[in-house]
Design a protein around this motif. Sequence first.
Motif, mmCIF file in Angstrom:
data_model
loop_
_atom_site.group_PDB
_atom_site.id
_atom_site.type_symbol
_atom_site.label_atom_id
_atom_site.label_comp_id
_atom_site.label_asym_id
_atom_site.label_seq_id
_atom_site.Cartn_x
_atom_site.Cartn_y
_atom_site.Cartn_z
ATOM 1 N N ASP A 197 0.819 -1.213 0.000
ATOM 2 C CA ASP A 197 0.000 0.000 0.000
ATOM 3 C C ASP A 197 0.854 1.265 0.000
ATOM 4 N N LEU A 198 1.982 1.209 0.734
ATOM 5 C CA LEU A 198 2.858 2.381 0.824
ATOM 6 C C LEU A 198 3.282 2.869 -0.554
ATOM 7 N N TYR A 199 3.605 1.944 -1.408
ATOM 8 C CA TYR A 199 4.195 2.307 -2.698
ATOM 9 C C TYR A 199 3.122 2.696 -3.721
ATOM 10 N N LEU A 200 1.905 2.220 -3.504
ATOM 11 C CA LEU A 200 0.783 2.730 -4.299
ATOM 12 C C LEU A 200 0.538 4.196 -3.952
ATOM 13 N N ILE A 201 0.619 4.497 -2.659
ATOM 14 C CA ILE A 201 0.425 5.887 -2.221
ATOM 15 C C ILE A 201 1.545 6.769 -2.757
ATOM 16 N N ILE A 202 2.793 6.311 -2.625
ATOM 17 C CA ILE A 202 3.933 7.101 -3.098
ATOM 18 C C ILE A 202 3.810 7.390 -4.588
ATOM 19 N N ALA A 203 3.371 6.400 -5.361
ATOM 20 C CA ALA A 203 3.223 6.610 -6.807
ATOM 21 C C ALA A 203 2.271 7.762 -7.092
ATOM 22 N N ASP A 204 1.166 7.821 -6.352
ATOM 23 C CA ASP A 204 0.213 8.904 -6.578
ATOM 24 C C ASP A 204 0.770 10.244 -6.109
ATOM 25 N N LEU A 205 1.514 10.233 -4.983
ATOM 26 C CA LEU A 205 2.110 11.478 -4.484
ATOM 27 C C LEU A 205 3.157 12.008 -5.472
ATOM 28 N N LEU A 206 3.896 11.108 -6.098
ATOM 29 C CA LEU A 206 4.861 11.533 -7.119
ATOM 30 C C LEU A 206 4.149 12.151 -8.317
ATOM 31 N N ARG A 207 3.022 11.598 -8.688
ATOM 32 C CA ARG A 207 2.242 12.172 -9.795
ATOM 33 C C ARG A 207 1.751 13.578 -9.463
ATOM 34 N N LYS A 208 1.614 13.844 -8.176
ATOM 35 C CA LYS A 208 1.180 15.183 -7.760
ATOM 36 C C LYS A 208 2.339 16.169 -7.723
ATOM 37 N N GLY A 209 3.549 15.684 -7.997
ATOM 38 C CA GLY A 209 4.683 16.595 -8.171
ATOM 39 C C GLY A 209 5.640 16.713 -7.024
ATOM 40 N N ILE A 210 5.547 15.844 -6.023
ATOM 41 C CA ILE A 210 6.492 15.972 -4.920
ATOM 42 C C ILE A 210 7.909 15.648 -5.389
ATOM 43 N N ASP A 211 8.871 16.268 -4.717
ATOM 44 C CA ASP A 211 10.290 15.973 -4.968
ATOM 45 C C ASP A 211 10.786 15.163 -3.778
ATOM 46 N N LYS A 212 10.680 13.848 -3.857
ATOM 47 C CA LYS A 212 11.002 13.002 -2.715
ATOM 48 C C LYS A 212 12.466 13.093 -2.308
ATOM 49 N N ASP A 213 13.355 13.321 -3.269
ATOM 50 C CA ASP A 213 14.775 13.427 -2.947
ATOM 51 C C ASP A 213 15.043 14.691 -2.120
ATOM 52 N N ARG A 214 14.390 15.781 -2.504
ATOM 53 C CA ARG A 214 14.559 17.028 -1.753
ATOM 54 C C ARG A 214 13.971 16.892 -0.349
ATOM 55 N N LEU A 215 12.828 16.235 -0.231
ATOM 56 C CA LEU A 215 12.216 16.049 1.083
ATOM 57 C C LEU A 215 13.134 15.238 1.985
ATOM 58 N N TYR A 216 13.771 14.213 1.428
ATOM 59 C CA TYR A 216 14.714 13.426 2.217
ATOM 60 C C TYR A 216 15.872 14.306 2.691
ATOM 61 N N THR A 217 16.408 15.119 1.798
ATOM 62 C CA THR A 217 17.528 15.997 2.153
ATOM 63 C C THR A 217 17.131 16.957 3.271
ATOM 64 N N LEU A 218 15.947 17.559 3.160
ATOM 65 C CA LEU A 218 15.505 18.534 4.154
ATOM 66 C C LEU A 218 15.313 17.898 5.527
ATOM 67 N N VAL A 219 14.752 16.701 5.558
ATOM 68 C CA VAL A 219 14.423 16.066 6.831
ATOM 69 C C VAL A 219 15.602 15.298 7.411
ATOM 70 N N CYS A 220 16.301 14.560 6.595
ATOM 71 C CA CYS A 220 17.297 13.604 7.096
ATOM 72 C C CYS A 220 18.741 14.002 6.854
ATOM 73 N N ASN A 221 18.983 14.963 6.003
ATOM 74 C CA ASN A 221 20.367 15.247 5.632
ATOM 75 C C ASN A 221 20.676 16.731 5.652
ATOM 76 N N THR A 222 19.984 17.453 6.544
ATOM 77 C CA THR A 222 20.260 18.869 6.747
ATOM 78 C C THR A 222 20.477 19.079 8.240
ATOM 79 N N ASN A 223 21.693 19.469 8.617
ATOM 80 C CA ASN A 223 22.047 19.544 10.034
ATOM 81 C C ASN A 223 22.672 20.887 10.391
ATOM 82 N N SER A 224 22.381 21.344 11.596
ATOM 83 C CA SER A 224 23.071 22.509 12.133
ATOM 84 C C SER A 224 24.417 22.059 12.696
#
Length: 349
Positions: A197-224
């Motif tokens: 189910d997760l990947y069915l949801i992700i497929a639709d979210l990608l169609r809506k234009g999300i940039d999953k790579d950027r979201l990963y960078t902002l949440v997991c790979n951006t540090n003070s």
Amino acid sequence: MNPQKLPRFKTQIPQEAVDRVQALILAAKSIVITCHLTPDGDAIGSSLGLCQALRAMGKDAVVVTPDCPSRQLLFMPGMKEVVVATASPAVAETALAKADLLFCLDFNDLKRVDKLAELIESKCRARRVVVDHHLDPAIDAEVLISHPEVSSTSALVYILLWQLHMTRYLNRSGAACIYTGMMTDTGNFSYNSNDPDLYLIIADLLRKGIDKDRLYTLVCNTNSETRVRLCGYARYRMELLPRHRAALITLSRDELDEFGYSKGDTESLVNTPLSIPGVVYSVYMREDSANFVKVSMRSTGDFPVNLICEQQFGGGGHLNAAGGEFHGTLSDAVTRLLAALPEYDKYLK
């Protein structure tokens, strides 16, 4: 995307509950969405995603949180419009008093919203809808949607929107919020993430234009600088407990202050020891004040850290991700943990 063209989700919310939620939304004039104390990515992501979908369909909706999420999540679309109860108590009270529909997301007990619970009980006369994936829900609600088998409340909110035929109201911003919640509650889809189910949801979210790579960078790979130094120090001081196949990280109030700790600086720190071969579960204890310790635990496989958190630290959570708290000194919290660990060795495989 037309929801009817998507494959049927494995998780199905009972149609009676979906129909009741639809009726409540259509009748509502003012909707408040709230989540648990110290909102993580799933709590704030599911709340903002639902809020933006409701607004897109013309509803007056607002997110009210008990306190502010960590600064790593402040980039999320819609955060500037969130009412933080600790910062704006009068605004939060007014919103709750005005509401005729209240969505409770990502928590199973009103105790999880801290002081906001008193306002909800005394000032809010709204019908309640609970959407959550934690065990043992204990909230009196008009509609209770509880699916502990779903990896995140954000995924469950998406499934609810899909069954309501409302995913068309999720724009790119709302989709980014839902994705962030799904990503953070599965460690970037590295655990509890084998559900198709997760990947069915992700497929639709990608169609809506999300940039999953950027979201990963902002949440997991951006540090003070503070976060990098503090986490490095904490990892250096990590204690391995080979007999129990566990690892323990502790940070005292003095140590946090020395590094200029800000909320969220140690987010995901508890996950790090799990990368060590032989470590099955990890414990992180943070001394927030002189007599209050926050406890976080993570595990791999079938080791139930939720049991330790529930039985020893008045908390709970999921099999592989749980938390609790200890009222006392950090030293006493560690003593309780070490004394209790032999009870849980039987779960090691």
